[in-house]
Motif scaffolding. Structure first.
Motif, PDB file in Angstrom:
ATOM      1  N   ASP A  84       4.322   6.915  -5.856  1.00 53.39           N
ATOM      2  CA  ASP A  84       3.927   8.318  -5.680  1.00 53.39           C
ATOM      3  C   ASP A  84       5.106   9.270  -5.853  1.00 53.39           C
ATOM      4  O   ASP A  84       4.987  10.302  -6.515  1.00 53.39           O
ATOM      5  N   ALA A 125      -7.631  -0.914  -2.101  1.00 54.88           N
ATOM      6  CA  ALA A 125      -7.271   0.274  -1.319  1.00 54.88           C
ATOM      7  C   ALA A 125      -8.104   0.268  -0.034  1.00 54.88           C
ATOM      8  O   ALA A 125      -8.934  -0.631   0.182  1.00 54.88           O
ATOM      9  N   ASP A 126      -7.872   1.269   0.811  1.00 48.74           N
ATOM     10  CA  ASP A 126      -8.527   1.271   2.122  1.00 48.74           C
ATOM     11  C   ASP A 126     -10.046   1.224   2.008  1.00 48.74           C
ATOM     12  O   ASP A 126     -10.646   1.961   1.230  1.00 48.74           O
ATOM     13  N   GLY A 156      -3.512  -0.988  -1.741  1.00 51.75           N
ATOM     14  CA  GLY A 156      -3.753  -0.123  -2.896  1.00 51.75           C
ATOM     15  C   GLY A 156      -2.902  -0.442  -4.110  1.00 51.75           C
ATOM     16  O   GLY A 156      -3.373  -0.370  -5.245  1.00 51.75           O
ATOM     17  N   VAL A 157      -1.632  -0.821  -3.886  1.00 55.81           N
ATOM     18  CA  VAL A 157      -0.744  -1.102  -5.021  1.00 55.81           C
ATOM     19  C   VAL A 157      -1.165  -2.384  -5.750  1.00 55.81           C
ATOM     20  O   VAL A 157      -0.847  -2.571  -6.928  1.00 55.81           O
ATOM     21  N   GLY A 200       4.002   1.762  -2.586  1.00 55.02           N
ATOM     22  CA  GLY A 200       3.102   2.838  -3.018  1.00 55.02           C
ATOM     23  C   GLY A 200       3.798   4.188  -2.987  1.00 55.02           C
ATOM     24  O   GLY A 200       3.574   5.041  -3.850  1.00 55.02           O
ATOM     25  N   ASP A 211       0.664   3.338 -13.755  1.00 57.33           N
ATOM     26  CA  ASP A 211       0.069   2.116 -14.303  1.00 57.33           C
ATOM     27  C   ASP A 211      -0.389   2.352 -15.758  1.00 57.33           C
ATOM     28  O   ASP A 211      -0.084   1.567 -16.675  1.00 57.33           O
ATOM     29  N   GLY A 256       0.359   6.068  -8.341  1.00 57.29           N
ATOM     30  CA  GLY A 256       0.134   4.703  -8.802  1.00 57.29           C
ATOM     31  C   GLY A 256      -0.739   4.572 -10.040  1.00 57.29           C
ATOM     32  O   GLY A 256      -0.322   3.982 -11.042  1.00 57.29           O
ATOM     33  N   ASN A 258      -2.535  -2.463  -9.249  1.00 55.90           N
ATOM     34  CA  ASN A 258      -1.679  -2.282 -10.433  1.00 55.90           C
ATOM     35  C   ASN A 258      -1.841  -3.432 -11.426  1.00 55.90           C
ATOM     36  O   ASN A 258      -1.660  -4.607 -11.079  1.00 55.90           O
ATOM     37  N   SER A 310       0.844  -1.199   0.000  1.00 51.99           N
ATOM     38  CA  SER A 310       0.000   0.000   0.000  1.00 51.99           C
ATOM     39  C   SER A 310       0.869   1.235   0.000  1.00 51.99           C
ATOM     40  O   SER A 310       2.088   1.159  -0.174  1.00 51.99           O
ATOM     41  N   GLY A 311       0.228   2.392   0.227  1.00 51.70           N
ATOM     42  CA  GLY A 311       0.975   3.638   0.244  1.00 51.70           C
ATOM     43  C   GLY A 311       1.867   3.749   1.468  1.00 51.70           C
ATOM     44  O   GLY A 311       2.895   4.409   1.441  1.00 51.70           O
ATOM     45  N   GLY A 312       1.467   3.105   2.545  1.00 51.01           N
ATOM     46  CA  GLY A 312       2.239   3.213   3.783  1.00 51.01           C
ATOM     47  C   GLY A 312       2.981   1.951   4.163  1.00 51.01           C
ATOM     48  O   GLY A 312       3.865   1.985   5.027  1.00 51.01           O
TER      49      GLY A 312
HETATM   50  O1  KG4 Z   1      -4.065   0.944   0.451  1.00 47.34           O
HETATM   51  P1  KG4 Z   1      -4.017   2.382   0.095  1.00 47.34           P
HETATM   52  O2  KG4 Z   1      -5.306   3.067  -0.260  1.00 47.34           O
HETATM   53  O3  KG4 Z   1      -3.426   3.272   1.242  1.00 47.34           O
HETATM   54  C1  KG4 Z   1      -2.681   2.886   2.321  1.00 47.34           C
HETATM   55  O4  KG4 Z   1      -3.209   2.168   3.213  1.00 47.34           O
HETATM   56  O5  KG4 Z   1      -1.506   3.297   2.342  1.00 47.34           O
HETATM   57  O6  KG4 Z   1      -2.962   2.549  -1.081  1.00 47.34           O
HETATM   58  C2  KG4 Z   1      -2.665   3.779  -1.682  1.00 47.34           C
HETATM   59  C3  KG4 Z   1      -1.462   3.582  -2.584  1.00 47.34           C
HETATM   60  C4  KG4 Z   1      -0.928   4.881  -3.187  1.00 47.34           C
HETATM   61  O7  KG4 Z   1       0.464   4.932  -2.981  1.00 47.34           O
HETATM   62  C5  KG4 Z   1      -1.272   4.740  -4.662  1.00 47.34           C
HETATM   63  O8  KG4 Z   1      -0.357   5.404  -5.511  1.00 47.34           O
HETATM   64  C6  KG4 Z   1      -1.221   3.242  -4.851  1.00 47.34           C
HETATM   65  O9  KG4 Z   1      -1.798   2.721  -3.679  1.00 47.34           O
HETATM   66  N1  KG4 Z   1      -1.953   2.793  -6.032  1.00 47.34           N
HETATM   67  C7  KG4 Z   1      -1.368   2.171  -7.082  1.00 47.34           C
HETATM   68  C8  KG4 Z   1      -2.376   1.956  -8.048  1.00 47.34           C
HETATM   69  N2  KG4 Z   1      -3.538   2.472  -7.547  1.00 47.34           N
HETATM   70  C9  KG4 Z   1      -3.255   2.974  -6.317  1.00 47.34           C
HETATM   71  N3  KG4 Z   1      -0.098   1.796  -7.274  1.00 47.34           N
HETATM   72  C10 KG4 Z   1       0.198   1.201  -8.436  1.00 47.34           C
HETATM   73  N4  KG4 Z   1      -0.705   0.982  -9.418  1.00 47.34           N
HETATM   74  C11 KG4 Z   1      -2.003   1.332  -9.262  1.00 47.34           C
HETATM   75  N5  KG4 Z   1      -2.883   1.098 -10.240  1.00 47.34           N
END
Ligand code: KG4
Ligand code: ZN
Length: 347
Positions: A171, A312-313, A281-282, A167, A188, A184, A285, A140-142
């Motif tokens: 970003d 994602a969340d 979230g990742v 993530g 993608d 992300g 992809n 994920s992002g974190g």
């Molecule tokens: O799970 P999430 O909503 O947040 C956290 O819990 O951190 O994930 C968000 C992350 C962001 O860094 C975003 O750029 C990434 O997921 N993300 C992606 C894609 N869609 C969202 N990364 C790669 N490819 C994607 N299609």
């Protein structure tokens, strides 16, 4: 058992109703991404204020979407960590108040464990208990971590990132490339038109045991700061002009370097006939999903990817894990406070 889930750990305000840990009756996710975009990242003060304002409406919308009365809710589950302290507090306070008012149990859920559970929110997926123990990748992002789960309350950390999350690499890379926030989705999309072998970006590795987290195998840990720096130098030495035809090649090569690391670590923990669950979230992809599918087929592993709406969340994964027996209950849950740096292994 019907569980109301509440999620407010970062920049999504979410509520969901899930029956028996699998059947998603409703799932409402209000993303704050447009509010944070001007700042290029999540601003905690804005996030918590927005959660306070929107959460009551989001919860009631989830109840109405499910066509339920309050009396039909059997328990209230909520994320208590990890995440932004002030944002977590909004969700936890609302959940405590609601549980008290409804005279229903409160279940306190670890957000990272819920991401592990997210692929099981579907009638097509096997029941969680039927595939244990399983390996899981949370991206994920974190967070970026590799986990082994033996039950809904037993999660062992095998590896994690020692610097940026995957993530974050998407970003920060998109930011360097001037592609906007969050990176992300746009990476993608742009990568689809490029040659992933055009630029040889480094595949991060953790070499020394002391660089990995306590007791973790460095070969199962991740490092993303090097690839981001390599992109920075690449753009300094070979700047891209406006509408530069090389953009897609650079983006595809950068994305491939991030994904190669994820695939390598997954491959190391896979066992023939085993299960690999992937969420976060990742995991939205498209290239990562395709590479994981290819890997799983080649290695004879059953791959369980979270549905796009559960990557994602979201709050369905919170209610889902609670319904499957996860989290803290009873007196422990009633006394729980938010834990911003909650570890994957703590219930
Ligand atoms: O799970 P999430 O909503 O947040 C956290 O819990 O951190 O994930 C968000 C992350 C962001 O860094 C975003 O750029 C990434 O997921 N993300 C992606 C894609 N869609 C969202 N990364 C790669 N490819 C994607 N299609
Ligand atoms: Zn998350």
């Amino acid at each position: 058992m019907i569980v109301l889930g509440i999620e407010s750990s970062c920049d999504e305000t979410a509520a969901a109703l899930v029956r028996d840990g699998r059947d998603v009756l409703s799932s409402v996710i209000l993303s704050q991404v447009d509010l944070h975009r001007p700042y290029g990242g999540v601003v905690p003060e804005i996030a918590s204020r927005q959660h306070s304002e929107m959460l009551p409406g989001v919860i009631d919308r989830a109840r109405r979407d499910a066509g339920l009365e309050w009396g039909q809710v059997d328990a209230v589950a909520v994320t208590y960590g990890p995440g932004l302290a002030s944002s977590l507090l909004v969700g936890l306070s609302a959940a405590k108040a609601l549980a008290m008012r409804l005279a229903r149990p409160l279940i306190a859920i670890n957000h990272l464990q819920a991401h592990v559970y997210s692929p099981f929110l579907s009638s097509e997926a096997p029941p969680f208990e039927s595939v244990l123990p399983l390996m899981a990748l949370v991206v994920s992002g974190g967070h970026t971590c590799l986990v082994r789960s033996e039950s809904a309350t037993r999660f062992t950390l095998l590896g994690e990132t020692i610097d940026d999350a995957a993530g974050e690499a998407f970003d920060k890379g998109a930011n360097l490339l001037g592609l906007g926030y969050p990176g992300g989705p746009v990476v993608d999309r742009v990568a689809k038109g490029g040659n992933a072998a055009a630029v040889a970006f480094p595949r991060g590795r953790v070499r020394r045991p002391r660089d990995a987290g306590a007791g973790l195998n460095p070969d199962l840990c991740f490092s993303y700061s090097g690839v981001k720096t390599a992109l920075l130098y690449h753009l300094r030495d070979q700047p891209l002009g406006p509408d530069d035809p090389r953009l897609a090649d650079v983006v595809a090569s950068y994305q491939e370097a991030i994904i190669d690391q994820l695939i390598d670590r997954c491959e190391r923990v896979m066992t023939v006939g085993g299960v690999l669950a992937v969420g976060g979230g990742v995991s939205l992809n498209s290239r990562l999903r395709a590479r994981l599918q290819e890997l799983a087929a080649r290695r004879g592993v059953r791959l369980l990817l979270a549905k796009p709406s559960h990557c994602a969340d979201n709050a369905a994964m919170i209610a889902g894990l609670a319904g499957a027996g996860g989290g803290q209950r009873g007196a422990a849950a009633a006394a729980v406070d938010v834990v911003p740096a909650l570890a994957m292994t703590t219930n």
